[in-house]
Motif scaffolding. Structure first.
Motif, PDB file in Angstrom:
ATOM      1  N   SER A   1      78.497 -27.949  90.152  1.00  0.00           N
ATOM      2  CA  SER A   1      78.116 -26.662  90.731  1.00  0.00           C
ATOM      3  C   SER A   1      78.358 -25.488  89.789  1.00  0.00           C
ATOM      4  N   GLU A   2      79.474 -25.495  89.077  1.00  0.00           N
ATOM      5  CA  GLU A   2      79.781 -24.353  88.215  1.00  0.00           C
ATOM      6  C   GLU A   2      78.852 -24.291  87.008  1.00  0.00           C
ATOM      7  N   VAL A   3      78.351 -25.438  86.563  1.00  0.00           N
ATOM      8  CA  VAL A   3      77.346 -25.447  85.499  1.00  0.00           C
ATOM      9  C   VAL A   3      76.076 -24.765  85.989  1.00  0.00           C
ATOM     10  N   VAL A   4      75.618 -25.162  87.181  1.00  0.00           N
ATOM     11  CA  VAL A   4      74.411 -24.576  87.759  1.00  0.00           C
ATOM     12  C   VAL A   4      74.618 -23.086  88.042  1.00  0.00           C
ATOM     13  N   ALA A   5      75.807 -22.741  88.556  1.00  0.00           N
ATOM     14  CA  ALA A   5      76.098 -21.347  88.880  1.00  0.00           C
ATOM     15  C   ALA A   5      76.099 -20.478  87.632  1.00  0.00           C
TER      16      ALA A   5
END
Length: 404
Positions: free
Chosen positions: A224-228
């Motif tokens: 998720s943090e990569v996408v965010a």
């Protein structure tokens, strides 16, 4: 001559990380890669004013750096395989350079993961990334990290030696090692973007950060943090063409022409944000950026949602910058008195000493209270603290507007 020098400098910004990363992959020698790349840049500054700027500046630099590395390796009697690998790094004259996105795991992404290896001290990771990935001069890194240039030179040398002695592989890791190193890599990409997005920054760094964030998303789309982070960078980068007026003056968010924002980048960011499943620091920042990106006007911005997002950010990742932005958001969501109260609490804690953005935030809130003369004085005070010329000029313009 000036045009040739500018072309060499611009080509260096674009090509430096790619050349260094390619030479490191083939030779395994960080110092050799950086030295040969720097020698290529020096040669460009010397030869292009007389010979003219080549049709493919990046390819020219790669060729010169590669040939220099071959000379050094020959003298060191390096095995034929490395010489052969080096020989195919550069296309022949007239051919374009390889497309930047051809490989999901390209050399620069490998380089970032290597720089962020946990075997290195955190200050070494930051310094090595700034020097090798961003191409920041050692003297500038030393000033940024508040040490002498000689100390920084030794720190970088130790980091490169540590990589060689520990046998740290030049690759993107997998399994637990990937999760362990990911936060540092995300921080590096954000640092790279910020360096390009600053008022007097080099836009190529921001472009490169977005490109690498896309590659990382393709590699780790379940994180998720990569996408965010990708969404956050896209929202921020969408405003790049509207941040200055026709005279080159920096414009605040309130004064930007939103018709000039990159709607394709915003749409890509929104599509990425839908895939975010967890509430990490980059997720909250991306949601804040989405509120700005989708607002029809500055007055229509959903400030209460932004204020709540900063409340969440302050809980999970407290910092002076987050606290400052939270105060501004509360000032717009709930009135200037609310924002000034949070600024006063920060000042009492010493977190805003000498910060021009904090003084500018106070000036803006004071102006919204109606005290234009005091706000103008505060903007002038902030301009005296500001570093980049564009930022200083923008603050003085605000002061002049209020003083009229």
């Amino acid at each position: 001559m000036a045009a040739a020098a500018q072309a060499a400098a611009a080509a260096g910004v674009h090509a430096y990380p790619r050349i260094v990363a390619s030479l490191i992959r083939v030779t395994g020698d960080w110092s050799l890669a950086e030295d040969c790349t720097q020698e290529a840049l020096t040669a460009a500054l010397e030869r292009w004013p007389a010979d003219g700027v080549p049709a493919n500046p990046g390819g020219w630099l790669m060729t010169v750096a590669r040939n220099r590395a071959i000379d050094v390796l020959r003298r060191a009697a390096v095995e034929r395989r490395k010489l052969h690998d080096l020989a195919v790094l550069t296309p022949v004259d007239g051919q374009p350079e390889p497309e930047a996105g051809e490989d999901v795991v390209d050399d620069r992404l490998r380089l970032i993961f290597t720089c962020c290896h946990p075997a290195l001290a955190i200050e070494a990771r930051v310094a090595l990334t700034l020097r090798t990935v961003c191409g920041v001069p050692t003297a500038d890194i030393a000033r940024l990290l508040l040490v002498s240039e000689s100390t920084m030179t030794r720190r970088l040398t130790r980091a490169r030696t540590r990589i060689a002695q520990a046998g740290i592989p030049y690759r993107v890791p997998s399994g637990p090692a990937l999760a362990e190193r990911l936060p540092g890599v995300l921080a590096v990409l954000y640092l790279l973007f910020t360096r390009g997005y600053l008022p007097d920054g080099e836009p190529a760094f921001a472009d490169e950060a977005v490109r690498l964030a896309r590659l990382l998303d393709r590699l780790m789309s379940e994180q998720s943090e990569v996408v965010a982070l990708l969404a956050l960078l896209l929202f921020q980068h969408s405003r790049r063409d509207a941040r200055r007026d026709a005279a080159g003056n920096l414009l605040t968010l309130e004064r930007q022409d939103r018709a000039r924002w990159d709607r394709a980048a915003i749409a890509e960011g929104l599509a990425a944000l839908v895939r975010v499943r967890h509430d990490g620091p980059y997720a909250w920042q991306a949601r804040i950026a989405a509120c700005h990106a989708t607002a029809a006007s500055f007055d229509a911005t959903d400030w209460p949602t932004i204020a709540r997002a900063y409340d969440a950010l302050a809980d999970i990742r407290p910092s002076p910058v987050i606290a400052l932005n939270r105060a501004v958001a509360h000032g717009y969501a709930y009135g200037p008195v609310a924002g000034l109260g949070l600024l006063d609490a920060m000042r009492a804690g010493g977190g805003l000493d000498g910060n021009p953005l904090a003084v500018a935030a106070r000036a803006d809130l004071v102006a919204r209270q109606g005290d234009r003369l005091r706000a103008a004085a505060l903007f002038r005070e902030a301009s005296g603290m500001a570093g980049p010329t564009a930022q200083r000029r923008a603050l003085l313009d605000r002061a002049d507007d209020l003083a009229r």
